[in-house]
Enzyme design. Structure first.
Site, PDB file in Angstrom:
ATOM      1  N   GLY A  57       0.860  -1.207   0.000  1.00  0.00           N
ATOM      2  CA  GLY A  57       0.000   0.000   0.000  1.00  0.00           C
ATOM      3  C   GLY A  57       0.880   1.235   0.000  1.00  0.00           C
ATOM      4  CB  ALA A  58       4.350   1.640  -1.247  1.00  0.00           C
ATOM      5  CE  LYS A  66      -0.357   9.400  19.064  1.00  0.00           C
ATOM      6  NZ  LYS A  66       0.001  10.460  18.151  1.00  0.00           N
ATOM      7  CE  LYS A  76      -7.944   2.694  14.304  1.00  0.00           C
ATOM      8  NZ  LYS A  76      -7.967   3.964  13.553  1.00  0.00           N
ATOM      9  CG  HIS A  83      -6.127   5.209  18.833  1.00  0.00           C
ATOM     10  ND1 HIS A  83      -5.366   4.182  18.367  1.00  0.00           N
ATOM     11  CD2 HIS A  83      -6.417   5.975  17.746  1.00  0.00           C
ATOM     12  CE1 HIS A  83      -5.210   4.314  17.049  1.00  0.00           C
ATOM     13  NE2 HIS A  83      -5.835   5.392  16.654  1.00  0.00           N
ATOM     14  N   GLY A 141      -0.149   4.824  -0.738  1.00  0.00           N
ATOM     15  CA  GLY A 141      -1.226   5.418   0.062  1.00  0.00           C
ATOM     16  C   GLY A 141      -0.770   6.517   1.005  1.00  0.00           C
TER      17      GLY A 141
END
Ligand code: NDP
Ligand code: BG6
Length: 570
Positions: free
Chosen positions: A90-91, A261, A227, A319, A93
């Site tokens: 999916g490069a 994060k 996801k 998340h 994208g």
């Protein structure tokens, strides 16, 4: 020649060579110690057969595959010969360009990638290697520290990037990719990482094709899956079942980039490396916990995807729930990925199934402010007219265990709100028999101690305390003990994708979602999602750029809570 055996061999060994390795002697045995990025040590000693004689050969296992063992005296150089091939499927994208290639470059720039690595882009679009390089070069930055050789590094990185055009369901195309990978891997031990940066309806096709036709012949093969992992319990189980037809659970790395994060990663440190917090971390002292996500822009460009999922599936079920699990879990046995995931899954399984009464949904409508017009969600051309998909939701969740019994965990997530941010707010109970209560007037909530972990932007951890205003009178003030990251740690914080990509290469699963965690997460939300759709619940409209629907305040009030972000402007 002595053959060595690894005492405790992590899957990450292939990249451990990027770290220190030392040799020493203990009695008659030679020992080699490898120290990895995380300062973990692995020691090697000569392999002996059961009768004590050195063996002529040995092997170790990774992902169930037999691997050749490097030989003394040149373990470091042997390992350094291993190849890592990273294929971004999916490069062409948005995510690949915006996050994945820049993260790979940042890792390369910081010397975290193995010595011999290759990056392949794979998608249907017809691109040459040069065209891919040109496209991704626009999004690479030397943002971490602007060393002089940045443009050289960028050029070197781009020279290691290649492209292969293929269909997602075609084993022949993956076979061609395999040939190209082999060419670059030069007959050495090759480890392969596939990043599925594609819409979920083609995950299984790609996994089938890539695992059958482009798995590593002699090293590990792993798949990072983006996801959404399904739309509800059933579709998620089905996806897992299909992926497991071709892969083992150990090969699947389900990514939730919020776990990468910095401040989310810091949660466990805050809890378990400080004496002051953990004793307070329960229903005895905590009145409520708030998990808040807001974006100051709408679905711009992603309406087609978003309308199929909505904010609860897009943000809350993954998340925010992942943050909640880390926040609320019991102390794990160790920092090992499985120990942490075991504790997270226990919290998720102790949670009450979410009910419609404990949820408010909203959708943004068009708004004009200062002469500028902002579109409604349904103005997005990729969104069906009359869509009832929520772009905002607030929910009250409960963990029915001894630690958290009765404590509301309030979640709020929305697009097109007045500001962008993600934070965890912990509101503590009122001080019993407070000597100073008259000084706070009638509103004791104003005197609540509140711990805020601001995940983004402007990362910070601050604690609201009550303090005397200096002077001869006794005036109290709510003030902040403030750890502002930009002041304390001026170095730029790495993007979440960098940490996660590196962990996947190293085989570290701590920050990826295990299938039982996923099942438990869906079990909390699926009945509600079904009910919202079956009853066609109409979301409360809120103006683009506002603070969200007023219903969220009533929901919080039902549990005697006020949203901290709306009171606090720190
Ligand atoms: P895109 O919609 O940009 O799709 C990626 C690539 O997949 C496209 O360039 C296209 O490549 C191919 N593709 C798109 N639609 C189809 C289709 N219907 N059938 C077959 N191939 C298709 O996705 P993103 O890059 O935005 O996201 C990738 C994944 O990451 C998704 O699962 C998304 O949910 C998830 N994600 C994205 C985020 C983001 O910010 N973009 C954030 C978090 C997760 P080609 O036509 O060249 O084959
Ligand atoms: C993604 C969601 O998972 O996270 C997006 O699909 C959202 O809708 C994004 O915009 C937010 O990520 P971040 O890192 O920018 O806060």
């Amino acid at each position: 020649m002595t053959i060595l055996r690894f005492y405790k061999l992590p899957s990450s060994l292939s990249t451990a060579f990027s770290s220190r390795h030392e040799r020493s002697f203990s009695g008659s045995s030679e020992l080699v110690t490898l120290t990895t990025r995380r300062n973990q040590c692995w020691r090697f000693s000569p392999l002996k057969s059961s009768n004590g004689s050195p063996l002529a050969g040995a092997s170790w296992k990774d992902d169930g595959k037999e691997m050749p063992v490097p030989k003394v005296p040149d373990i470091g150089s042997q390992l350094a010969e291993n190849r890592v091939s990273i294929t971004v499927v999916g490069a062409s994208g948005d995510l690949a360009k915006k996050k994945i290639f820049p993260a790979l470059f940042a890792l390369y720039y910081e010397d975290y990638l193995p010595q011999h690595f290759t990056v392949f882009g794979y998608a249907r679009s017809k691109l040459t290697d040069e065209e891919l390089r040109h496209t991704i070069s626009k999004t690479l930055t030397c943002r971490i520290d602007k060393r002089e050789n940045c443009s050289d590094k960028m050029e070197q990185f781009l020279q290691r990037c290649f492209y292969h055009s293929g269909q997602y369901g075609s084993e022949v195309d993956f076979c061609e990719l395999d040939n190209k990978l082999k060419e670059k891997e030069d007959g050495k031990i090759a480890n392969r990482l596939f990043y599925l940066s594609i819409p979920p309806n083609i995950f299984v096709d790609v996994v089938r094709g890539a695992s059958r036709s482009a798995s590593s012949p002699n090293g590990w093969t792993r798949f990072i899956v983006e996801k959404p992992f399904g739309r509800d319990s059933e579709s998620s189980s089905e996806l897992t079942r299909c992926l497991k037809m071709y892969l083992t659970e150990e090969q699947i790395f389900r990514i939730d980039h919020y776990l990468g994060k910095e401040l989310v990663e810091n949660l466990s440190v805050l809890r378990f490396a400080n004496l002051v917090f953990e004793p307070l971390w329960s229903r005895n002292y905590i009145r409520n916990v708030q998990l808040i996500f807001s974006e100051d822009f709408g679905t711009e460009g992603r309406g087609g995807y978003f309308d199929h999922y909505g904010i609860i599936r897009d943000i809350m079920q993954n998340h925010l729930l992942q943050i909640l699990a880390l926040f609320a879990m019991e102390t794990p046995v160790s920092l090992d990925g499985e120990d942490i995931r075991n504790e997270k899954v226990k919290v998720l399984r102790s949670m009450r199934v979410l009910k419609l009464d404990d949820v408010v949904v909203g959708q943004y409508k068009g708004h004009t402010k200062g002469g500028k017009s902002f579109p409604a969600y349904t103005d997005d051309t990729t969104v069906p007219k009359g869509s009832l998909t929520p772009t905002f939701a607030a929910a009250a969740l409960f963990i029915d265990n001894a630690r958290w019994d009765g404590v509301p965990f309030l979640m709020k997530a929305g697009k097109a709100l007045h500001r962008r941010g993600a934070e965890i707010r912990v509101q503590f109970r009122h001080v019993p028999g407070n000597l100073y209560k008259r000084k706070f007037g009638t509103d004791l909530d104003k005197a609540t101690n509140e711990l805020v972990i601001r995940v983004q932007p402007n990362e910070a951890i601050y604690l609201k305390i009550n303090n005397k205003v200096p002077g001869l009178s006794m005036r109290l003030d709510s003030s902040n003990l403030n750890l502002l990251y930009s002041e304390r740690y001026p170095r730029e914080i790495p993007d979440a994708y960098e940490r996660l990509l590196l962990d996947a290469i190293e085989g570290e699963r701590r920050l990826f979602i295990r299938s039982d965690e996923l099942d438990a997460a869906w079990a909390i939300f699926s009945p509600l999602l079904r009910e919202l759709e079956e009853k066609k619940v109409v979301p409360e409209l809120y103006p683009y750029g506002s603070r969200g629907p007023v219903g969220a305040h009533y929901l919080a009030a039902k549990y005697n809570v006020r949203w901290g972000d709306l009171i606090d402007s720190s």
